[in-house]
Design an enzyme around this catalytic site. Structure first.
Site, PDB file in Angstrom:
ATOM      1  N   ARG A  95       0.805  -1.229   0.000  1.00 52.32           N
ATOM      2  CA  ARG A  95       0.000   0.000   0.000  1.00 52.32           C
ATOM      3  C   ARG A  95       0.835   1.274   0.000  1.00 52.32           C
ATOM      4  O   ARG A  95       0.384   2.308  -0.437  1.00 52.32           O
ATOM      5  CB  ARG A  95      -0.985  -0.004   1.169  1.00 52.32           C
ATOM      6  CG  ARG A  95      -1.777  -1.285   1.157  1.00 52.32           C
ATOM      7  CD  ARG A  95      -3.141  -1.228   1.807  1.00 52.32           C
ATOM      8  NE  ARG A  95      -3.750  -2.551   1.733  1.00 52.32           N
ATOM      9  CZ  ARG A  95      -4.543  -2.961   0.750  1.00 52.32           C
ATOM     10  NH1 ARG A  95      -4.872  -2.160  -0.233  1.00 52.32           N
ATOM     11  NH2 ARG A  95      -5.022  -4.194   0.751  1.00 52.32           N
ATOM     12  N   HIS A 148       4.610 -10.209  -6.576  1.00 50.13           N
ATOM     13  CA  HIS A 148       3.456  -9.343  -6.840  1.00 50.13           C
ATOM     14  C   HIS A 148       3.828  -7.875  -6.616  1.00 50.13           C
ATOM     15  O   HIS A 148       4.358  -7.508  -5.578  1.00 50.13           O
ATOM     16  CB  HIS A 148       2.291  -9.751  -5.925  1.00 50.13           C
ATOM     17  CG  HIS A 148       0.953  -9.233  -6.339  1.00 50.13           C
ATOM     18  ND1 HIS A 148       0.681  -7.887  -6.483  1.00 50.13           N
ATOM     19  CD2 HIS A 148      -0.201  -9.878  -6.654  1.00 50.13           C
ATOM     20  CE1 HIS A 148      -0.583  -7.740  -6.864  1.00 50.13           C
ATOM     21  NE2 HIS A 148      -1.141  -8.932  -6.983  1.00 50.13           N
ATOM     22  N   TYR A 159      -0.033  -2.598  -4.785  1.00 51.20           N
ATOM     23  CA  TYR A 159      -1.325  -2.131  -5.299  1.00 51.20           C
ATOM     24  C   TYR A 159      -1.257  -0.679  -5.740  1.00 51.20           C
ATOM     25  O   TYR A 159      -2.053  -0.224  -6.557  1.00 51.20           O
ATOM     26  CB  TYR A 159      -2.418  -2.267  -4.228  1.00 51.20           C
ATOM     27  CG  TYR A 159      -2.683  -3.681  -3.798  1.00 51.20           C
ATOM     28  CD1 TYR A 159      -2.840  -4.699  -4.741  1.00 51.20           C
ATOM     29  CD2 TYR A 159      -2.777  -4.017  -2.449  1.00 51.20           C
ATOM     30  CE1 TYR A 159      -3.089  -6.004  -4.347  1.00 51.20           C
ATOM     31  CE2 TYR A 159      -3.035  -5.322  -2.050  1.00 51.20           C
ATOM     32  CZ  TYR A 159      -3.191  -6.306  -2.997  1.00 51.20           C
ATOM     33  OH  TYR A 159      -3.442  -7.588  -2.602  1.00 51.20           O
ATOM     34  N   HIS A 212      -1.119  -5.616 -11.530  1.00 53.37           N
ATOM     35  CA  HIS A 212      -2.471  -5.271 -11.944  1.00 53.37           C
ATOM     36  C   HIS A 212      -2.345  -4.296 -13.106  1.00 53.37           C
ATOM     37  O   HIS A 212      -1.514  -3.385 -13.049  1.00 53.37           O
ATOM     38  CB  HIS A 212      -3.234  -4.624 -10.778  1.00 53.37           C
ATOM     39  CG  HIS A 212      -3.477  -5.565  -9.632  1.00 53.37           C
ATOM     40  ND1 HIS A 212      -4.142  -5.196  -8.493  1.00 53.37           N
ATOM     41  CD2 HIS A 212      -3.141  -6.876  -9.474  1.00 53.37           C
ATOM     42  CE1 HIS A 212      -4.215  -6.249  -7.682  1.00 53.37           C
ATOM     43  NE2 HIS A 212      -3.612  -7.263  -8.239  1.00 53.37           N
ATOM     44  N   GLU A 231      -2.440  -9.371 -14.466  1.00 51.30           N
ATOM     45  CA  GLU A 231      -3.462 -10.137 -13.753  1.00 51.30           C
ATOM     46  C   GLU A 231      -4.848  -9.815 -14.315  1.00 51.30           C
ATOM     47  O   GLU A 231      -5.155  -8.653 -14.615  1.00 51.30           O
ATOM     48  CB  GLU A 231      -3.392  -9.804 -12.254  1.00 51.30           C
ATOM     49  CG  GLU A 231      -4.374 -10.624 -11.427  1.00 51.30           C
ATOM     50  CD  GLU A 231      -4.122 -10.549  -9.924  1.00 51.30           C
ATOM     51  OE1 GLU A 231      -3.059 -10.040  -9.498  1.00 51.30           O
ATOM     52  OE2 GLU A 231      -5.003 -11.013  -9.168  1.00 51.30           O
ATOM     53  N   ASP A 285      -6.877 -14.860 -12.112  1.00 48.96           N
ATOM     54  CA  ASP A 285      -7.385 -14.876 -10.733  1.00 48.96           C
ATOM     55  C   ASP A 285      -8.838 -15.344 -10.790  1.00 48.96           C
ATOM     56  O   ASP A 285      -9.680 -14.683 -11.416  1.00 48.96           O
ATOM     57  CB  ASP A 285      -7.265 -13.467 -10.133  1.00 48.96           C
ATOM     58  CG  ASP A 285      -7.648 -13.420  -8.665  1.00 48.96           C
ATOM     59  OD1 ASP A 285      -8.749 -13.894  -8.329  1.00 48.96           O
ATOM     60  OD2 ASP A 285      -6.856 -12.881  -7.860  1.00 48.96           O
ATOM     61  N   HIS A 309     -11.402 -12.837  -9.489  1.00 49.72           N
ATOM     62  CA  HIS A 309     -11.533 -11.673 -10.360  1.00 49.72           C
ATOM     63  C   HIS A 309     -12.313 -11.996 -11.641  1.00 49.72           C
ATOM     64  O   HIS A 309     -13.192 -11.240 -12.029  1.00 49.72           O
ATOM     65  CB  HIS A 309     -10.158 -11.119 -10.729  1.00 49.72           C
ATOM     66  CG  HIS A 309      -9.386 -10.604  -9.548  1.00 49.72           C
ATOM     67  ND1 HIS A 309      -8.094 -10.150  -9.655  1.00 49.72           N
ATOM     68  CD2 HIS A 309      -9.719 -10.481  -8.239  1.00 49.72           C
ATOM     69  CE1 HIS A 309      -7.666  -9.759  -8.459  1.00 49.72           C
ATOM     70  NE2 HIS A 309      -8.631  -9.956  -7.582  1.00 49.72           N
ATOM     71  N   HIS A 355      -4.300 -17.511  -9.610  1.00 49.41           N
ATOM     72  CA  HIS A 355      -4.632 -17.153  -8.231  1.00 49.41           C
ATOM     73  C   HIS A 355      -5.928 -17.866  -7.903  1.00 49.41           C
ATOM     74  O   HIS A 355      -6.934 -17.654  -8.605  1.00 49.41           O
ATOM     75  CB  HIS A 355      -4.850 -15.642  -8.089  1.00 49.41           C
ATOM     76  CG  HIS A 355      -3.582 -14.858  -8.118  1.00 49.41           C
ATOM     77  ND1 HIS A 355      -3.559 -13.491  -8.281  1.00 49.41           N
ATOM     78  CD2 HIS A 355      -2.287 -15.251  -7.967  1.00 49.41           C
ATOM     79  CE1 HIS A 355      -2.300 -13.075  -8.241  1.00 49.41           C
ATOM     80  NE2 HIS A 355      -1.515 -14.114  -8.071  1.00 49.41           N
ATOM     81  N   ASP A 392     -14.507  -7.789  -6.407  1.00 51.14           N
ATOM     82  CA  ASP A 392     -13.180  -8.176  -5.929  1.00 51.14           C
ATOM     83  C   ASP A 392     -13.093  -8.278  -4.407  1.00 51.14           C
ATOM     84  O   ASP A 392     -12.351  -7.520  -3.773  1.00 51.14           O
ATOM     85  CB  ASP A 392     -12.102  -7.213  -6.461  1.00 51.14           C
ATOM     86  CG  ASP A 392     -10.691  -7.713  -6.144  1.00 51.14           C
ATOM     87  OD1 ASP A 392     -10.557  -8.811  -5.570  1.00 51.14           O
ATOM     88  OD2 ASP A 392      -9.730  -6.991  -6.477  1.00 51.14           O
ATOM     89  N   HIS A 448     -12.264 -11.397  -1.917  1.00 52.09           N
ATOM     90  CA  HIS A 448     -11.901 -12.816  -1.895  1.00 52.09           C
ATOM     91  C   HIS A 448     -12.582 -13.539  -0.728  1.00 52.09           C
ATOM     92  O   HIS A 448     -12.808 -12.951   0.320  1.00 52.09           O
ATOM     93  CB  HIS A 448     -10.387 -12.976  -1.724  1.00 52.09           C
ATOM     94  CG  HIS A 448      -9.586 -12.344  -2.815  1.00 52.09           C
ATOM     95  ND1 HIS A 448      -8.231 -12.487  -2.916  1.00 52.09           N
ATOM     96  CD2 HIS A 448      -9.940 -11.552  -3.867  1.00 52.09           C
ATOM     97  CE1 HIS A 448      -7.784 -11.823  -3.972  1.00 52.09           C
ATOM     98  NE2 HIS A 448      -8.803 -11.245  -4.563  1.00 52.09           N
ATOM     99  N   GLU A 452      -4.869 -16.705  -2.347  1.00 53.29           N
ATOM    100  CA  GLU A 452      -4.880 -15.346  -1.759  1.00 53.29           C
ATOM    101  C   GLU A 452      -6.157 -15.210  -0.931  1.00 53.29           C
ATOM    102  O   GLU A 452      -6.831 -14.191  -0.955  1.00 53.29           O
ATOM    103  CB  GLU A 452      -4.881 -14.287  -2.859  1.00 53.29           C
ATOM    104  CG  GLU A 452      -3.669 -14.281  -3.757  1.00 53.29           C
ATOM    105  CD  GLU A 452      -3.831 -13.312  -4.927  1.00 53.29           C
ATOM    106  OE1 GLU A 452      -4.892 -13.333  -5.582  1.00 53.29           O
ATOM    107  OE2 GLU A 452      -2.899 -12.533  -5.171  1.00 53.29           O
TER     108      GLU A 452
HETATM  109 ZN    ZN Z   1      -8.379  -9.528  -5.701  1.00 50.79          ZN
HETATM  110 FE    FE Z   2      -5.013 -12.021  -7.386  1.00 54.62          FE
HETATM  111 FE    FE Z   3      -3.314  -9.193  -7.452  1.00 49.96          FE
END
Ligand code: ZN
Ligand code: FE
Ligand code: FE
Length: 282
Positions: free
Chosen positions: A38, A68, A71, A108, A143, A177, A180, A211, A224, A226, A256
Site C-alpha cells: 500500500r 506481486h 497495489y 495489476h 493479472e 485470478d 476476479h 490465483h 473483488d 476474496h 490469496e
Molecule cells: Zn483480488
Molecule cells: Fe489475485
Molecule cells: Fe493481485
C-alpha cells in the site's frame, strides 16, 4: 508433489525466510509482495539472501514463483507523481527480480481513472515497452481483474490488446485470478469453457500462473472480495477442477484467501488431498 500449490507469503525477514515459511506450510510455490503493497517502501536489496533463497527453492523442488507488484503501482495513472512512482517501482522491482530466474512478476493492469479504457491500455503498453529492458528474461504477468471502477483487465480482450502492443521478444503473459474473472462475469465454475475462451482470445501458452480464490460476491458483480475456497459464491468443487485441469496443472496455483497464516498448512493439505483423490479416480 503432483500439483504446484502455494499461497501469498508474508515477506518479513527477507527472501530465504519467505521460502522456508512457504515450505513449512506444505507449499511448493508461493507469492510475495516485492515491496509494501500500500505504500511502496522496499527493504534494501540483499544479494546473499536472494542466493540463499534460490538454493532453498532448488532444495525444496520449487518451480516458478510469483512476485506481486504493490497495489499502489498504477501504470496508466493520470497524476504525474503516481505515474512516476509506477515507473520507479517497476524498474527497481525488475532489476531485483533478475536474480531469481524462476520468479514471474505479476502486476495489476491499472486504473484508467477517467482517461478511458483505450487511453489506459495505450499507456499500459507504453509503460511496459519503456520499462522492460531488452533481453529481460523473467516473465511479466498481467493479472485478470474484476473490472471494479476504472480498473483495466476485466476482459481477456483488453489483456490481449496490450500483449499485442508490447515490443517483440518481451515475455508478457497472464495470471488468471479465479475470484476476479468470476466477478468480471466469466463463469469459472465451468473451468473448461473459461479456458476455451482464454485460448481463443489470448492463447493458453501465455497463461503462466493462477490465483485461486473464492468470491464473496456473485458472478459479474465487479467487486473483488476474496473468500476462502468453498466459502463463497464459486463453491468448493470448481477449485478441485481448476487445480486438476490438465491444461493448468503445470502452473503455480496461489491462494490469496482470507485465511490466517496459522491455518495455511491445513488449507493446503486439504486442497492437495482433494485434488490427488480426484485425479486418482479420474
Ligand atoms: Zn483480488
Ligand atoms: Fe489475485
Ligand atoms: Fe493481485
Amino acid at each position: 508433489m503432483k500439483y504446484n500449490i502455494g499461497f501469498h507469503v508474508p515477506a518479513a525477514g527477507g527472501y530465504a525466510a519467505m521460502v522456508d515459511r512457504a515450505a513449512a506450510a506444505g507449499a511448493n510455490t508461493f507469492q510475495y509482495f516485492t515491496r509494501n503493497p500500500r505504500g511502496g517502501a522496499v527493504r534494501a536489496h540483499d544479494e546473499a539472501d536472494m542466493q540463499a533463497a534460490n538454493r532453498k527453492m532448488r532444495e525444496y523442488g520449487m518451480g516458478n514463483i510469483v512476485a506481486h507488484a504493490p497495489y499502489t503501482l498504477n501504470p496508466c495513472a493520470a497524476e504525474e507523481n503516481t505515474l512516476k512512482f509506477a515507473y520507479m517501482a517497476f524498474k527497481d522491482d525488475l532489476a531485483r527480480i533478475q536474480g531469481m530466474p524462476n520468479a514471474m512478476y505479476n502486476l495489476h493492469p491499472g486504473c484508467h481513472v477517467g482517461q478511458g479504457i483505450e487511453r489506459g491500455l495505450e499507456k499500459l503498453a507504453a509503460f511496459l515497452n519503456d520499462c522492460i529492458p531488452d533481453g529481460f528474461q523473467n516473465w511479466v504477468l498481467l493479472e485478470t481483474m474484476a473490472g471494479k471502477g476504472s480498473e483495466l483487465g476485466g476482459t481477456f480482450d483488453q489483456l490481449k490488446w496490450v500483449i499485442d502492443n508490447v515490443k517483440p521478444g518481451v515475455n508478457v503473459g497472464v495470471c488468471l485470478d479465479t475470484c476476479h474473472v468470476f466477478d468480471a462475469g466469466y463463469d469459472i465454475r465451468n473451468i473448461g469453457a473459461v479456458l476455451d475462451e482464454f485460448d481463443r482470445v489470448i492463447g493458453l501458452d501465455l497463461l503462466k500462473a493462477v490465483h485461486i480464490n473464492d468470491s464473496q460476491n456473485s458472478i459479474g458483480s465487479r467487486k473483488d472480495r476474496h473468500a476462502c475456497l468453498g466459502g463463497g459464491e464459486i463453491g468448493w468443487q470448481p477449485f478441485v477442477d481448476v487445480v486438476t485441469e490438465p491444461r493448468l496443472s503445470h502452473l503455480p496455483m496461489i491462494l490469496e484467501t482470507p485465511t490466517e497464516f496459522e491455518d495455511r498448512a491445513e488449507e493446503i493439505r486439504i486442497l492437495r488431498a482433494a485434488c490427488e483423490d480426484n485425479s486418482a479416480c479420474a
